[in-house]
Design a protein around this motif. Structure first.
Motif, PDB file in Angstrom:
ATOM      1  N   ARG A  15       0.895  -1.155   0.000  1.00  0.00           N
ATOM      2  CA  ARG A  15       0.000   0.000   0.000  1.00  0.00           C
ATOM      3  C   ARG A  15       0.933   1.204   0.000  1.00  0.00           C
ATOM      4  NH1 ARG A  15      -5.360   0.783   1.155  1.00  0.00           N
ATOM      5  NH2 ARG A  15      -5.505  -1.402   1.710  1.00  0.00           N
ATOM      6  N   PHE A  16       1.089   1.847  -1.142  1.00  0.00           N
ATOM      7  CA  PHE A  16       2.064   2.913  -1.332  1.00  0.00           C
ATOM      8  C   PHE A  16       1.656   4.195  -0.619  1.00  0.00           C
ATOM      9  CE2 PHE A  16       3.806   6.474  -3.831  1.00  0.00           C
ATOM     10  CZ  PHE A  16       5.153   6.151  -3.848  1.00  0.00           C
ATOM     11  N   TYR A  17       0.368   4.510  -0.660  1.00  0.00           N
ATOM     12  CA  TYR A  17      -0.119   5.738  -0.038  1.00  0.00           C
ATOM     13  C   TYR A  17      -1.567   5.535   0.379  1.00  0.00           C
ATOM     14  CZ  TYR A  17      -0.977  10.696   0.742  1.00  0.00           C
ATOM     15  OH  TYR A  17      -1.274  11.902   1.318  1.00  0.00           O
ATOM     16  N   ASP A  18      -1.916   6.088   1.526  1.00  0.00           N
ATOM     17  CA  ASP A  18      -3.295   6.020   2.012  1.00  0.00           C
ATOM     18  C   ASP A  18      -3.509   7.201   2.950  1.00  0.00           C
ATOM     19  OD1 ASP A  18      -5.831   5.374   2.855  1.00  0.00           O
ATOM     20  OD2 ASP A  18      -5.332   3.356   3.528  1.00  0.00           O
ATOM     21  N   GLY A  19      -4.238   8.199   2.489  1.00  0.00           N
ATOM     22  CA  GLY A  19      -4.470   9.347   3.342  1.00  0.00           C
ATOM     23  C   GLY A  19      -5.291  10.426   2.671  1.00  0.00           C
TER      24      GLY A  19
END
Length: 132
Positions: A15-19
């Motif tokens: 999961r490279f990015y989550d926000g």
């Protein structure tokens, strides 16, 4: 209009990015696109380019090579084959890949896969574009 939307970027490895973000900019096969919260629903094919993530007053950049994007009014999901932060890129290797692709395209042979060489060049140029 909402101030933020959720951005998820997933690769086969992580999961490279989550926000939360205020805007996302990237390249699709149809051209460059900027996405704000409350964007109309859309699905597109990602093309090699610099991904810009607008988060909390700053812009983070990454090399995004290919994948799919799904846009909903409050959420953007990118399923990426390859995405890299600038500090993860081996710039010497990218420079070698650029030179190799340019040589192949400058002196084509009968067995040259032109599309493959052009895509290799584009990926190398995207990576090199993130060099400080």
């Amino acid at each position: 209009m909402a101030d933020e939307m959720k951005l998820q970027i997933v690769t086969p490895q992580e999961r490279f990015y989550d926000g939360p973000v205020t805007m996302v900019e990237l390249t699709t096969t149809e051209g460059n696109i900027g996405i704000y919260p409350d964007h109309i629903p859309l699905t597109a094919v990602v093309a090699p380019g610099v991904l810009k993530i607008h988060e909390g007053g700053e812009v983070k950049e990454a090399a995004l090579m290919s994948g799919f994007i799904t846009i909903l009014p409050e959420e953007v999901t990118i399923l990426a084959e390859v995405v890299e932060w600038p500090d993860e890129i081996d710039y010497n290797r990218a420079e070698e890949a650029r030179a190799r692709a340019e040589r192949r395209l400058a002196s084509p042979t009968a067995d040259l896969d032109v599309l493959r060489a052009e895509m290799a060049l584009k990926r190398a140029l995207v990576r090199l574009d993130l060099r400080d």
